[in-house]
Every structure is written in structure tokens, then in C-alpha cells.
Design an enzyme around this catalytic site. Structure first.
Site, PDB file in Angstrom:
ATOM      1  N   LYS A   1     -46.398  28.034  81.878  1.00 12.65           N
ATOM      2  CA  LYS A   1     -45.292  28.715  81.182  1.00 12.65           C
ATOM      3  C   LYS A   1     -45.725  29.647  79.828  1.00 12.65           C
ATOM      4  O   LYS A   1     -45.405  30.813  79.859  1.00 12.65           O
ATOM      5  CB  LYS A   1     -44.333  27.666  80.631  1.00 12.65           C
ATOM      6  CG  LYS A   1     -43.190  28.037  79.727  1.00 12.65           C
ATOM      7  CD  LYS A   1     -42.311  26.883  78.882  1.00 12.65           C
ATOM      8  CE  LYS A   1     -42.942  26.357  77.786  1.00 12.65           C
ATOM      9  NZ  LYS A   1     -42.823  26.925  76.539  1.00 12.65           N
ATOM     10  N   ASN A   2     -46.608  29.155  79.184  1.00 13.82           N
ATOM     11  CA  ASN A   2     -47.174  29.804  78.055  1.00 13.82           C
ATOM     12  C   ASN A   2     -47.896  31.194  78.187  1.00 13.82           C
ATOM     13  O   ASN A   2     -48.241  31.786  77.451  1.00 13.82           O
ATOM     14  CB  ASN A   2     -47.496  29.179  76.961  1.00 13.82           C
ATOM     15  CG  ASN A   2     -46.369  28.056  76.533  1.00 13.82           C
ATOM     16  OD1 ASN A   2     -45.216  28.215  76.590  1.00 13.82           O
ATOM     17  ND2 ASN A   2     -46.793  27.139  75.385  1.00 13.82           N
TER      18      ASN A   2
ATOM     19  N   CYS B   1     -36.047  26.323  65.706  1.00 12.85           N
ATOM     20  CA  CYS B   1     -35.656  25.445  66.601  1.00 12.85           C
ATOM     21  C   CYS B   1     -36.168  24.077  65.966  1.00 12.85           C
ATOM     22  O   CYS B   1     -36.465  23.865  64.944  1.00 12.85           O
ATOM     23  CB  CYS B   1     -36.545  25.511  67.870  1.00 12.85           C
ATOM     24  SG  CYS B   1     -38.342  25.394  67.603  1.00 12.85           S
TER      25      CYS B   1
ATOM     26  N   ARG C   1     -40.203  28.720  62.533  1.00 12.63           N
ATOM     27  CA  ARG C   1     -40.923  29.544  63.549  1.00 12.63           C
ATOM     28  C   ARG C   1     -40.750  30.920  63.067  1.00 12.63           C
ATOM     29  O   ARG C   1     -40.066  31.799  63.790  1.00 12.63           O
ATOM     30  CB  ARG C   1     -40.015  29.198  64.746  1.00 12.63           C
ATOM     31  CG  ARG C   1     -40.156  27.773  65.316  1.00 12.63           C
ATOM     32  CD  ARG C   1     -41.345  27.315  65.647  1.00 12.63           C
ATOM     33  NE  ARG C   1     -42.114  27.936  66.960  1.00 12.63           N
ATOM     34  CZ  ARG C   1     -41.788  27.657  68.044  1.00 12.63           C
ATOM     35  NH1 ARG C   1     -40.840  26.794  68.444  1.00 12.63           N
ATOM     36  NH2 ARG C   1     -42.409  27.943  69.156  1.00 12.63           N
TER      37      ARG C   1
ATOM     38  N   ASP D   1     -49.080  21.172  71.374  1.00  9.24           N
ATOM     39  CA  ASP D   1     -48.231  20.800  72.576  1.00  9.24           C
ATOM     40  C   ASP D   1     -48.557  19.537  73.193  1.00  9.24           C
ATOM     41  O   ASP D   1     -47.721  19.104  74.327  1.00  9.24           O
ATOM     42  CB  ASP D   1     -48.068  21.922  73.524  1.00  9.24           C
ATOM     43  CG  ASP D   1     -47.642  23.336  73.027  1.00  9.24           C
ATOM     44  OD1 ASP D   1     -47.709  24.068  73.497  1.00  9.24           O
ATOM     45  OD2 ASP D   1     -46.962  23.160  71.797  1.00  9.24           O
TER      46      ASP D   1
ATOM     47  N   ARG E   1     -37.300  23.368  80.474  1.00 11.88           N
ATOM     48  CA  ARG E   1     -37.861  24.541  79.939  1.00 11.88           C
ATOM     49  C   ARG E   1     -39.341  24.631  80.540  1.00 11.88           C
ATOM     50  O   ARG E   1     -39.863  25.683  80.556  1.00 11.88           O
ATOM     51  CB  ARG E   1     -37.764  24.672  78.429  1.00 11.88           C
ATOM     52  CG  ARG E   1     -36.430  24.551  77.996  1.00 11.88           C
ATOM     53  CD  ARG E   1     -36.378  24.881  76.557  1.00 11.88           C
ATOM     54  NE  ARG E   1     -36.825  26.196  76.348  1.00 11.88           N
ATOM     55  CZ  ARG E   1     -36.455  26.567  75.235  1.00 11.88           C
ATOM     56  NH1 ARG E   1     -35.725  26.093  74.467  1.00 11.88           N
ATOM     57  NH2 ARG E   1     -37.005  28.150  75.099  1.00 11.88           N
TER      58      ARG E   1
HETATM   59  C1  EPZ Z   1     -46.565  29.453  71.100  1.00  7.36           C
HETATM   60  O1  EPZ Z   1     -45.578  29.152  70.022  1.00  7.36           O
HETATM   61  C2  EPZ Z   1     -46.259  28.315  71.957  1.00  7.36           C
HETATM   62  N1  EPZ Z   1     -45.059  28.691  72.591  1.00  7.36           N
HETATM   63  C3  EPZ Z   1     -45.852  26.992  71.602  1.00  7.36           C
HETATM   64  O2  EPZ Z   1     -45.488  26.198  72.726  1.00  7.36           O
HETATM   65  C4  EPZ Z   1     -47.167  26.400  70.828  1.00  7.36           C
HETATM   66  O3  EPZ Z   1     -46.673  25.143  70.317  1.00  7.36           O
HETATM   67  C5  EPZ Z   1     -47.515  27.114  69.744  1.00  7.36           C
HETATM   68  O4  EPZ Z   1     -47.873  28.690  70.200  1.00  7.36           O
HETATM   69  C6  EPZ Z   1     -48.776  26.902  69.064  1.00  7.36           C
HETATM   70  O5  EPZ Z   1     -49.854  26.593  70.151  1.00  7.36           O
HETATM   71  C7  EPZ Z   1     -45.194  29.856  73.497  1.00  7.36           C
HETATM   72  O6  EPZ Z   1     -46.202  30.252  73.897  1.00  7.36           O
HETATM   73  C8  EPZ Z   1     -44.079  30.577  73.985  1.00  7.36           C
HETATM   74  P1  EPZ Z   1     -47.606  30.220  66.639  1.00  7.36           P
HETATM   75  P2  EPZ Z   1     -45.604  30.350  68.815  1.00  7.36           P
HETATM   76  O7  EPZ Z   1     -46.872  31.501  66.224  1.00  7.36           O
HETATM   77  O8  EPZ Z   1     -46.205  31.628  69.426  1.00  7.36           O
HETATM   78  C9  EPZ Z   1     -45.943  29.968  62.146  1.00  7.36           C
HETATM   79  C10 EPZ Z   1     -44.263  24.777  74.053  1.00  7.36           C
HETATM   80  O9  EPZ Z   1     -44.031  23.455  73.809  1.00  7.36           O
HETATM   81  N2  EPZ Z   1     -46.098  31.255  62.220  1.00  7.36           N
HETATM   82  O10 EPZ Z   1     -49.046  29.875  66.835  1.00  7.36           O
HETATM   83  O11 EPZ Z   1     -44.460  30.455  68.092  1.00  7.36           O
HETATM   84  C11 EPZ Z   1     -45.168  29.046  62.712  1.00  7.36           C
HETATM   85  O12 EPZ Z   1     -44.059  28.875  61.934  1.00  7.36           O
HETATM   86  C12 EPZ Z   1     -43.984  25.795  72.813  1.00  7.36           C
HETATM   87  O13 EPZ Z   1     -44.735  24.955  75.130  1.00  7.36           O
HETATM   88  C13 EPZ Z   1     -45.710  32.068  60.996  1.00  7.36           C
HETATM   89  O14 EPZ Z   1     -45.640  31.339  59.954  1.00  7.36           O
HETATM   90  O15 EPZ Z   1     -46.621  29.543  68.018  1.00  7.36           O
HETATM   91  C14 EPZ Z   1     -45.955  27.752  63.273  1.00  7.36           C
HETATM   92  O16 EPZ Z   1     -45.830  26.988  62.202  1.00  7.36           O
HETATM   93  C15 EPZ Z   1     -43.524  24.854  71.543  1.00  7.36           C
HETATM   94  N3  EPZ Z   1     -45.254  33.186  60.964  1.00  7.36           N
HETATM   95  C16 EPZ Z   1     -47.389  28.240  63.374  1.00  7.36           C
HETATM   96  O17 EPZ Z   1     -47.424  29.456  62.795  1.00  7.36           O
HETATM   97  C17 EPZ Z   1     -45.546  33.756  62.109  1.00  7.36           C
HETATM   98  O18 EPZ Z   1     -45.306  35.353  62.277  1.00  7.36           O
HETATM   99  C18 EPZ Z   1     -47.729  28.439  64.903  1.00  7.36           C
HETATM  100  O19 EPZ Z   1     -46.977  29.431  65.174  1.00  7.36           O
HETATM  101  C19 EPZ Z   1     -45.919  33.305  63.408  1.00  7.36           C
HETATM  102  C20 EPZ Z   1     -46.230  31.760  63.271  1.00  7.36           C
END
Ligand code: EPZ
Length: 416
Positions: free
Chosen positions: A22-23, A115, A120, A303, A395
């Protein structure tokens, strides 16, 4: 609303095949916006979020199709607006921001809300794109972005954000000059996106490491590409075999991408053996609690946190889980407690004391991986577990009850 009924106590036995990731598929679908000509994708999982992504591509002016696990997309008449009513259902929609700016020089993308697992924010995405010449205004819940042709830049992320790295990779592919991304995310799905972009003619090196180089090109063209298998779905099924004291052969399992997970599962007493046609998984004696800290890849993936917690609930002794990625990713703890689990929370630390058995009860899913942990606990529990709000599960897990039933699980769907 549908619910899932799981009648536990059956050791799972047989073969289970992992679907496409998915990701990886979500950013790859958004990257189709960059291509001139048709993109043909295979091994695309049939999931709610994939349908949502294809609907977003339609709205943005693409011709799309989705038959079986094959999806196609071709840009016809690109529009810059990703509407709130769609973005609010899937945060990953924000991944159209980089491609729209790269292709159109403008974007009007609804700010993705938070969420269940956290706020996020997307500040790191915007800061990186600003370094490439984009200007943003946040108004009425929308991100309004404008840019001339994006310019390559040297960007260092405050945090190795997966989505931020993906948005910047897509934007940099068509930018003028070279972009260097430092402290970039190393997740395999980011690597899969980079490989897909290169298949369309991009010039990316270093993907999978924390320093990625992109040499901007004038245009990207359609191609054929197979999405990588889903390591989190695979990890979930490894836990399913262990928690039911069964034995599974997990086919198309991206085992190399699961090092941190396999290390911890083996430490808990799970037997994992790579075979020619998949990974053999079963218990290797009594299960023991261990200590887990979630980290960016190659550390233990957040995850898989809820899933390994379910396994710890039925292990001997005490284990701990520190969730260092998201600020609120323990929503499954209270639901697992309803099944008899003994878990105490101290901020971002969960202490899990193994119990002799779990007993089925009605529970409620709160997010995608929390719902997976409730299915796992239900498979181990005595009696029936009724899981409501399973749209969260749909999802990220393709045909989960069909795949689990095929290896002996008593699991079915009912209307609430
Ligand atoms: C991706 O989310 C995945 N989703 C998530 O999977 C996964 O948990 C996450 O990466 C971490 O591995 C998809 O790929 C669609 P991040 P993403 O940007 O891109 C903070 C699932 O269950 N952050 O690495 O949103 C954020 O708040 C989902 O399949 C900022 O502060 O993850 C979080 O605490 C859930 N500012 C941390 O970084 C930003 O601009 C990780 O976020 C971006 C992120």
C-alpha cells in the site's frame, strides 16, 4: 457498518501470499501525474486507499483503470485542485503536491487533517518545496502553492519523513538542476518510488540511504512497473502464525526489508526460515516478552508496533514498547485490555505483561494497524471477538478474511 467476527483458538496452517505494498503504491500512483503517456502498474493491492488515490487522479485530470491488481493512469488535462472531501479520507493525498508543482507550477491541495495516531503535520514537505522555489499560502483549509519551474536545492530534513522525502523526490525529478536530500527516509517504499521514477526516466541515485541525489530532467514518460510486496502485511502474517502457535509459509515475503522485525520475533522465540518459495514461520518453544523501540527504517517499523504488542500479550514475562514516531499510536491498548491483556502506559512507553490467555469480546478498531492487532489477538483468544469499524482494516489489508480463512482461521464479516 460492517464488523469482523473472529473465533480464536485455531493454529493457522498453510500458505499465505503477500499483496503489493500500500505505502509504495500510493506515492507511485501520485507520481503518475509526472508522466507524459500511459503508466501501467501491476501487483497493485485492491484497497480502499488505492481506490481513493485513483479517484483523486481522475479529479486531477487523468484517465485511470483498475482491473484485478493491474492499474493504469494517463494524464489528459491536468487540474491543480485536490478537494477536501477526498483529502480528508486519505492523508496520503498530500503526495500530489510535489507532482502538481513540478508539472503545473501550481497546486491547491486541502491541508490533510490529523488522524487517530497524531497531528501528522506536513511542514517538512512545504519547507523542502520552498527551498526549490515554491511559495505557499494556507487559506480556508487549503495549501495554495505556486512556483515557476522548480529549482534543484540541497535540503536537509529535520526528521527522515517518509512522505516529505517522497514529495521532494517527485518534485526534484522534473526540477532544473541537481537536488540533494539529506536525512532522507530510507523506507523500502521510498526506494520503490525512486525506482519507479527512474523507470519513467528520472535520474535518482542513493535511494534507500539517507542521502539521495536527483538530477532534474525535462520530462518523464509512461512505463510498466510492478509494485513491491507489502512488508507490513507480511509482518502481520508472521505474527499471525506465531500468535496461534501454527505454521505458515508466507509467499512473496520481502524478508530482507523486515530485518528489524525478524530480529525481534526471533528474540521472542519465533522460528523464521527463508525457503525457496517464501518464509516459513512457527513458534520455536515458549514466547518471551522483549523490548521494542519504533524508529525510522532500518529500525523497528512503527507500522508493526500494534501487531508485535498483540504477540507480547500472550508471551511469558514482560515486554516493553516505546513508540517514538507518532504521538498517539496506542489506541489499541484499551481494546486489547478488553480481551484480557495486561498493558500499562507511561507516556510513549507501553509495558506488556504476558497473560495465560485472551478471551474474545466486542472491540472497536481505531486505525489501520490497531485493527490488525485486534484481529491477531482475536485469532489467539478463546471464543469470539467482534471487531467494529473495520473500514480502518480495509484501508491496508487486501482480502484479509479470505487469506486467513484459507489457512484455517474462523473469521467472517457481518453487518452491524
Ligand atoms: C508514512 O506516513 C506511512 N504512510 C505511515 O503508514 C507510516 O507509519 C509512516 O510513514 C512512518 O513510517 C504512507 O506511506 C502512506 P512521516 P507519513 O512523514 O509519510 C512527523 C500505515 O499504517 N512529521 O515519516 O505521514 C509526523 O508527525 C501508515 O500504513 C512532521 O512533523 O510519515 C510523524 O510524527 C500510518 N512534519 C513523523 O514525522 C512533516 O512534515 C513520521 O511522519 C512530516 C512528518
Amino acid at each position: 457498518m460492517e464488523k469482523l467476527i473472529v473465533e480464536g483458538g485455531v493454529p493457522l496452517r498453510g500458505r499465505i501470499r503477500v499483496s503489493g505494498a500500500k505505502n509504495a503504491a500510493l506515492p507511485i500512483l501520485m507520481a503518475c501525474l509526472l508522466a507524459e503517456g500511459k503508466v501501467e502498474l501491476s501487483n497493485v493491492p485492491r484497497l480502499r486507499d488505492i481506490h481513493t488515490s485513483l479517484r483523486l487522479l481522475d479529479i486531477l485530470g487523468c484517465e485511470t483503470s483498475f482491473e484485478g491488481n493491474d492499474a493504469t493512469s494517463e494524464v489528459t488535462n491536468l487540474s491543480p485542485e485536490a478537494p477536501y472531501e477526498l483529502v480528508k479520507t486519505m492523508r496520503a493525498s498530500v503526495l500530489c503536491l510535489g507532482p502538481l508543482l513540478a508539472r503545473l507550477g501550481e497546486a491547491r491541495v486541502a491541508l490533510p487533517g490529523g488522524c487517530a495516531i497524531g497531528a501528522r503535520p506536513v511542514d517538512l514537505h512545504l519547507k523542502g518545496l520552498e527551498r526549490m522555489g515554491a511559495e505557499f499560502e494556507l487559506t480556508e483549509g487549503y495549501i495554495l502553492g505556486k512556483s515557476g519551474r522548480l529549482k534543484g536545492a540541497h535540503i536537509t530534513f529535520d526528521f527522515p519523513t517518509v512522505g516529505g522525502t517522497e514529495n521532494l523526490l517527485m518534485a526534484a525529478s522534473l526540477a532544473e538542476g541537481e537536488t540533494i536530500l539529506e536525512n532522507a527516509a530510507r523506507e523500502p517504499e521510498v526506494e520503490d518510488l525512486a525506482n519507479f521514477l527512474n523507470a519513467m526516466g528520472a535520474k535518482i541515485t542513493g535511494q534507500g540511504t539517507s542521502v539521495i541525489h536527483v538530477e532534474g530532467v525535462e520530462k518523464l514518460t509512461g512505463c510498466k512497473y510492478k509494485v513491491m510486496p507489502d512488508r507490513i502485511e507480511a509482518g502481520t502474517y508472521l505474527v499471525a502464525a506465531a500468535i496461534t502457535n501454527g505454521e505458515l509459509l508466507v509467499e512473496d515475503c520481502p524478508f530482507q526489508e523486515l530485518d528489524a522485525v525478524s530480529y525481534k520475533l526471533r528474540e521472542m522465540g519465533v522460528w523464521l526460515e527463508e525457503k525457496a518459495d517464501g518464509v516459513l514461520v512457527k513458534r520455536n518453544g515458549a514466547l518471551r516478552g522483549v523490548d521494542v523501540v519504533t524508529q525510522p527504517h532500518p529500525g523497528f517499523p512503527t507500522d508493526m508496533q500494534a501487531q508485535i504488542m498483540a504477540l507480547m500479550c500472550v508471551a511469558e514475562g514482560t515486554g516493553s514498547i516505546e513508540e517514538k514516531i507518532f504521538e498517539n499510536r496506542f489506541m489499541h491498548v484499551q481494546e486489547l485490555a478488553r480481551l484480557g491483556a495486561n498493558i500499562s502506559l507511561k507516556g510513549r512507553m507501553a509495558i506488556v505483561r504476558g497473560v495465560d490467555k485472551l478471551v474474545g469480546a466486542p472491540v472497536m478498531a481505531s486505525d489501520l494497524r490497531a485493527s490488525a492487532s485486534l484481529v491477531l489477538a482475536g485469532l489467539a483468544g478463546a471464543g469470539k471477538t467482534h471487531i467494529s469499524r473495520i473500514y480502518h482494516l480495509d484501508r491496508g489489508y487486501e482480502r484479509i478474511e479470505e487469506k486467513l480463512s484459507a489457512v484455517g482461521a474462523r473469521i467472517w464479516r457481518e453487518n452491524e
